[in-house]
Write a protein that holds these residues in place. Structure first.
Motif, PDB file in Angstrom:
ATOM      1  N   ARG A 324      -1.861   0.797  -2.786  1.00 53.23           N
ATOM      2  CA  ARG A 324      -1.770   0.380  -4.191  1.00 53.23           C
ATOM      3  C   ARG A 324      -0.427  -0.311  -4.402  1.00 53.23           C
ATOM      4  N   GLU A 350      -8.971   7.502  -1.748  1.00 53.01           N
ATOM      5  CA  GLU A 350      -7.800   7.035  -2.476  1.00 53.01           C
ATOM      6  C   GLU A 350      -6.895   6.198  -1.575  1.00 53.01           C
ATOM      7  N   SER A 354       1.374   4.095  -2.271  1.00 56.93           N
ATOM      8  CA  SER A 354       1.651   3.245  -3.426  1.00 56.93           C
ATOM      9  C   SER A 354       3.031   2.644  -3.265  1.00 56.93           C
TER      10      SER A 354
END
Length: 399
Positions: A324, A350, A354
């Motif tokens: 992400r 997921e 990030s």
């Protein structure tokens, strides 16, 4: 007070409004203003006008002013051939660089700018930077059916291989050999074209080089207005991009090298407008999987390094891994970046990590103008995946 003295004090109002009155006369005039309504009104008008001349205000207009004026004009009279949204960053960045170059004096045209890329760095004068931009912009010209700015190489006179390493273009206008370091592989077309164009323009004064570059940018923008879909493929030598992406790519390189030149001549240089920076960030994100594949292909790593860790993670994960990417600043947004390529299958679960960083810094890193190990980045999750992405981004740069 007699009329003669009144007229003498009134004649000081202009100097007083600019703060140029001697203290004694200023004090006498201010005392007079308290009792003379006519002079007091004139003094107030002059003081307001003098405020517009304040030297404390910057002389350069804000970067958004040009766009505001254009928007106002186009609202009154729409353009017959509007430039597509994907062509606007290139239009703005070439205009900004041209404004910088217009102000350069003879000495500043001799300053040397450093242009880093992931394979090293080059030292170029502003006219040589324009030659480099013109040569690569020529790929777009060819795709749009425009003349190629790069002269055709004479078969009987191949260009000798110049010495490798950093360089400074010669002071003399006519260099027998274009001094561009040789690069093979995917960048051979870029460096060969650049070498030929630099040799061709070596005898021209800098402002003539600027005029040729600027004319080509105008021609490209006009041609883009005739191809609003932007789907025409453009072969850049190292990649084939649709026209809309190629224009954004050229806008980013124009900004980056414009800032390189501005730094060399100690001139301020504004970042891209937020809506243009957003397009640049989106292009970098779309190209990031390609950079990751290039990093792994060029540098196979033993176990325990970020790349190897990522490969091991991909093998054990139920689906392809994603990261992400959160971009801060004017180009704020969020993207899910595939880490394992198209053959890894559908994404599963997921994101493994990030990463948060500023949009302008992301573009500077993609241009190899930032150190991936020193860039301020917020990260969470798989640190190896974050490090791999940071080290892959500079591979999007080129000579």
């Amino acid at each position: 007070m007699n009329e003669e003295r009144h007229d003498a004090l009134r004649s000081l109002l202009g100097a007083w409004s600019l703060g140029a009155c001697p203290p004694r006369e200023s004090a006498e005039l201010e005392q007079h203003l308290r009792g003379c309504a006519e002079c007091a009104e004139e003094a107030a008008r002059l003081r307001d006008a003098a405020g517009w001349l304040s030297l404390d205000e910057p002389l350069d207009q804000p970067g958004s002013l040009r766009q505001q004026v254009l928007d106002w004009c186009l609202a009154r009279r729409p353009a017959e051939l509007p430039v597509p949204a994907w062509g606007m960053p290139y239009t703005a960045e070439t205009a900004k660089l041209d404004a910088l170059l217009r102000d350069l004096g003879p000495e500043e045209w001799q300053e040397v700018a450093e242009l880093p890329w992931h394979g090293g760095a080059e030292l170029l004068r502003p006219a040589e930077v324009l030659g480099r931009l013109t040569a690569v912009d020529g790929f777009l010209a060819l795709a749009l059916g425009l003349p190629d700015p790069v002269p055709v190489a004479a078969p009987s006179a191949p260009v000798p291989a110049p010495p490798a390493g950093r360089r400074v273009p010669p002071q003399e206008p006519a260099a027998p050999v274009p001094r561009v370091p040789p690069q093979g592989g995917p960048y051979a077309a870029v460096t060969t074209r650049t070498a030929r164009l630099l040799a061709d323009q070596s005898g021209l004064p800098p402002q003539s080089v600027r005029a040729r570059w600027r004319q080509q940018t105008h021609d490209l923008v006009r041609s883009a207005a005739l191809a609003p879909q932007g789907s025409t493929p453009v072969d850049l030598g190292f990649a084939v991009l649709p026209l809309r992406d190629a224009f954004v790519d050229r806008a980013l390189e124009c900004y980056v090298h414009g800032e390189d030149v501005a730094r060399a001549v100690a001139y301020p240089y504004d970042p891209p407008a937020p809506q243009h920076l957003r397009q640049m960030v989106e292009l970098v994100v779309r190209l990031l999987p390609r950079a990751l594949a290039g990093l792994r292909a060029a540098r196979p790593e033993p176990a325990g390094t970020p790349g190897a860790a990522g490969a091991a993670g991909a093998a054990s994960a139920p689906g392809a891994r994603r990261l992400r990417l959160v971009v801060d600043g004017p180009a704020a947004g969020e993207w899910l970046v595939p880490l394992d390529g198209e053959r890894a299958g559908p994404p599963g679960g997921e994101p493994v990590a990030s990463m948060v960083l500023d949009g302008l810094e992301l573009c500077q890193l993609a241009a190899a103008h930032r150190d991936p190990d020193r860039l301020p980045v917020g990260e969470h999750g798989d640190r190896a995946a974050v490090r791999e992405v940071l080290h892959a981004l500079p591979l999007l740069s080129r000579p």
